[in-house]
Design a protein around this motif. Structure first.
Motif, PDB file in Angstrom:
ATOM      1  N   MET A 298       0.827  -1.207   0.000  1.00 16.53           N
ATOM      2  CA  MET A 298       0.000   0.000   0.000  1.00 16.53           C
ATOM      3  C   MET A 298       0.866   1.264   0.000  1.00 16.53           C
ATOM      4  O   MET A 298       0.541   2.265  -0.630  1.00 16.53           O
ATOM      5  N   ARG A 299       1.985   1.195   0.724  1.00 15.44           N
ATOM      6  CA  ARG A 299       2.882   2.352   0.760  1.00 15.44           C
ATOM      7  C   ARG A 299       3.503   2.607  -0.610  1.00 15.44           C
ATOM      8  O   ARG A 299       3.665   3.755  -1.029  1.00 15.44           O
ATOM      9  N   SER A 300       3.844   1.518  -1.315  1.00 16.68           N
ATOM     10  CA  SER A 300       4.476   1.685  -2.621  1.00 16.68           C
ATOM     11  C   SER A 300       3.522   2.236  -3.665  1.00 16.68           C
ATOM     12  O   SER A 300       3.943   2.790  -4.678  1.00 16.68           O
ATOM     13  N   LEU A 301       2.240   2.062  -3.450  1.00 21.05           N
ATOM     14  CA  LEU A 301       1.245   2.553  -4.398  1.00 21.05           C
ATOM     15  C   LEU A 301       0.942   4.039  -4.251  1.00 21.05           C
ATOM     16  O   LEU A 301       0.294   4.633  -5.103  1.00 21.05           O
ATOM     17  N   ILE A 302       1.395   4.645  -3.155  1.00 23.73           N
ATOM     18  CA  ILE A 302       1.129   6.072  -2.931  1.00 23.73           C
ATOM     19  C   ILE A 302       2.150   6.888  -3.719  1.00 23.73           C
ATOM     20  O   ILE A 302       3.367   6.726  -3.528  1.00 23.73           O
ATOM     21  N   PRO A 303       1.718   7.752  -4.630  1.00 23.01           N
ATOM     22  CA  PRO A 303       2.667   8.577  -5.411  1.00 23.01           C
ATOM     23  C   PRO A 303       3.483   9.487  -4.508  1.00 23.01           C
ATOM     24  O   PRO A 303       3.035   9.923  -3.446  1.00 23.01           O
ATOM     25  N   ALA A 304       4.709   9.761  -4.971  1.00 28.02           N
ATOM     26  CA  ALA A 304       5.593  10.624  -4.182  1.00 28.02           C
ATOM     27  C   ALA A 304       5.043  12.036  -4.077  1.00 28.02           C
ATOM     28  O   ALA A 304       5.330  12.761  -3.114  1.00 28.02           O
ATOM     29  N   SER A 305       4.253  12.450  -5.082  1.00 29.81           N
ATOM     30  CA  SER A 305       3.694  13.809  -5.045  1.00 29.81           C
ATOM     31  C   SER A 305       2.711  14.006  -3.905  1.00 29.81           C
ATOM     32  O   SER A 305       2.443  15.134  -3.492  1.00 29.81           O
ATOM     33  N   LEU A 306       2.169  12.885  -3.394  1.00 26.09           N
ATOM     34  CA  LEU A 306       1.197  13.000  -2.295  1.00 26.09           C
ATOM     35  C   LEU A 306       1.855  13.168  -0.935  1.00 26.09           C
ATOM     36  O   LEU A 306       1.173  13.365   0.062  1.00 26.09           O
ATOM     37  N   LEU A 307       3.168  13.051  -0.900  1.00 28.94           N
ATOM     38  CA  LEU A 307       3.853  13.179   0.381  1.00 28.94           C
ATOM     39  C   LEU A 307       3.686  14.567   0.972  1.00 28.94           C
ATOM     40  O   LEU A 307       3.734  14.735   2.190  1.00 28.94           O
ATOM     41  N   ASP A 308       3.551  15.598   0.098  1.00 26.91           N
ATOM     42  CA  ASP A 308       3.418  16.956   0.604  1.00 26.91           C
ATOM     43  C   ASP A 308       1.977  17.346   0.880  1.00 26.91           C
ATOM     44  O   ASP A 308       1.709  18.449   1.367  1.00 26.91           O
ATOM     45  N   ILE A 309       1.022  16.473   0.518  1.00 28.55           N
ATOM     46  CA  ILE A 309      -0.381  16.780   0.771  1.00 28.55           C
ATOM     47  C   ILE A 309      -0.683  16.515   2.240  1.00 28.55           C
ATOM     48  O   ILE A 309      -0.283  15.480   2.797  1.00 28.55           O
ATOM     49  N   LYS A 310      -1.394  17.412   2.862  1.00 28.34           N
ATOM     50  CA  LYS A 310      -1.631  17.311   4.292  1.00 28.34           C
ATOM     51  C   LYS A 310      -2.559  16.158   4.650  1.00 28.34           C
ATOM     52  O   LYS A 310      -2.578  15.705   5.786  1.00 28.34           O
ATOM     53  N   VAL A 311      -3.357  15.663   3.677  1.00 29.00           N
ATOM     54  CA  VAL A 311      -4.285  14.573   4.006  1.00 29.00           C
ATOM     55  C   VAL A 311      -3.554  13.276   4.256  1.00 29.00           C
ATOM     56  O   VAL A 311      -4.102  12.355   4.849  1.00 29.00           O
ATOM     57  N   VAL A 312      -2.307  13.156   3.767  1.00 30.88           N
ATOM     58  CA  VAL A 312      -1.534  11.944   4.015  1.00 30.88           C
ATOM     59  C   VAL A 312      -1.028  11.977   5.446  1.00 30.88           C
ATOM     60  O   VAL A 312      -0.425  12.964   5.865  1.00 30.88           O
TER      61      VAL A 312
END
Length: 358
Positions: free
Chosen positions: A318-332
């Protein structure tokens, strides 16, 4: 008993118990029989509780005490260290202080005693057949909720439980009144009605031990509680101030002195039959039902291990499926961003090492 004071009958020759209340309205001869009161019930099916074999070795208070003590002490790597704790000055798994070594050695000796006791009792429970009643005393019978119980209506036992100051007797009286409201047969005047209910299971009958001994001669699936109470005496009943009380008393005494009573008992009283396995205690062969607790324990372990395995496999995917661009989104969540950041950093380090090696 009621028919005698009203002169409907001349005397009562039956197993009628002598009580203080009856002596106020009746005359009794010299007692011809003495007996204790007891409780009879059907033997419980041993297969119903075999899933609790490993739990029922100790009583609940002993198990709770052992588990509570265990929570305060960390486990060491080997039990044999307990024999060296008093002489070893310390180490990776040993305390350096003398008081700490004494405490840990005492703890391990306690563990050895408990483990040995548990193992010995477990062997006895698994290999030796023994009829264990659901309760052992009247107090335990009054406090449980799995069995109903009753006695003869308007008998000396109902009077005993209603008037006795003993707490367990009062509790039994209250419970039987509650049972009577739902099922009047708990106060049936016919002992055969009670015997039928006892054979069906979940019912205990309170009466004289002599009658129960007679029942056991023909019913190997019944058992009597070890606790006996209320020693009773039985005599011939006559009207109050009867002129025949002395005459019949003298004849009863002669029967006693001549030994005729013992002769009649041996001749007419049924001998208890020897049920299968009742003569000697024998070891028996174990079957799957005897060790089913171990399989239940294994099953629980497999379920927990499988759940943990699924989580260990699923979370990285599941972690590998999360795009790197979402790391800066506060919802993550912050924990997921940190975990992915650490994985990216470790990948970069591995790539740099590979390039330097090439």
């Amino acid at each position: 008993v009621i028919a005698l004071p009203t002169q409907e009958v001349d005397m009562i020759i039956a197993p009628i118990g002598v009580t203080m209340a009856r002596e106020q309205v009746l005359d009794f001869t010299f007692a011809f029989f003495y007996d204790d009161s007891a409780v009879i019930l059907k033997k419980p099916d041993p297969d119903e509780s075999k899933w609790r074999t490993y739990i029922d070795i100790f009583r609940i208070e002993a198990s709770t005490c052992a588990l509570t003590l265990k929570s305060f002490v960390r486990e060491s790597k080997a039990v044999c260290l307990s024999l060296l704790l008093l002489s070893t000055p310390g180490g990776q798994n040993l305390p350096y202080s003398g008081s700490g070594r004494i405490f840990i050695s005492a703890w391990w000796l306690f563990c050895l005693v408990v483990a040995g006791t548990f193992g010995g009792n477990l062997i006895a429970v698994l290999t030796v057949s023994k009829d264990k009643p659901p309760f052992n005393t009247l107090a335990e019978m009054a406090s449980q909720s799995d069995y109903t119980f009753g006695t003869l209506g308007n008998s000396m036992w109902t009077t005993l439980f209603e008037t006795s100051p003993r707490p367990e007797f009062q509790a039994i009286s209250r419970k039987m009144e509650g049972f009577y409201a739902a099922d009047p047969t708990v106060y049936s005047y016919d002992p055969n009605v009670h015997l039928k209910r006892v054979k069906q299971g979940g019912y205990a009958y309170i009466a004289d031990n002599g009658m129960f001994t007679n029942w056991l001669a023909y019913n190997c699936d019944l058992m009597i509680l070890k606790e006996k109470f209320f020693p009773a005496k039985y005599a011939i009943g006559l009207p109050n101030n009867s002129a025949y009380t002395k005459l019949f008393s003298e004849q009863v005494v002669k029967v006693y002195e001549s030994g005729l009573l013992q002769v009649w008992v041996k001749k007419w009283w049924p001998s208890r039959s020897f049920c299968a396995g009742s003569l000697v205690t024998e070891a028996r062969t174990l079957n799957l039902k005897d060790v089913q607790s171990a399989f239940y324990l294994l099953g629980v372990g497999v379920i927990f291990a499988g759940t943990l395995l699924i989580s260990e496999v699923t979370v990285p995917v599941m972690r590998s499926l999360i795009p790197a661009s979402l790391l800066d989104i506060k919802v993550v969540p912050e924990t997921i961003r940190k975990a992915i950041s650490r994985e990216d950093l470790s990948k970069k380090k591995n790539d740099s090492r590979l390039k330097s090696w090439m």
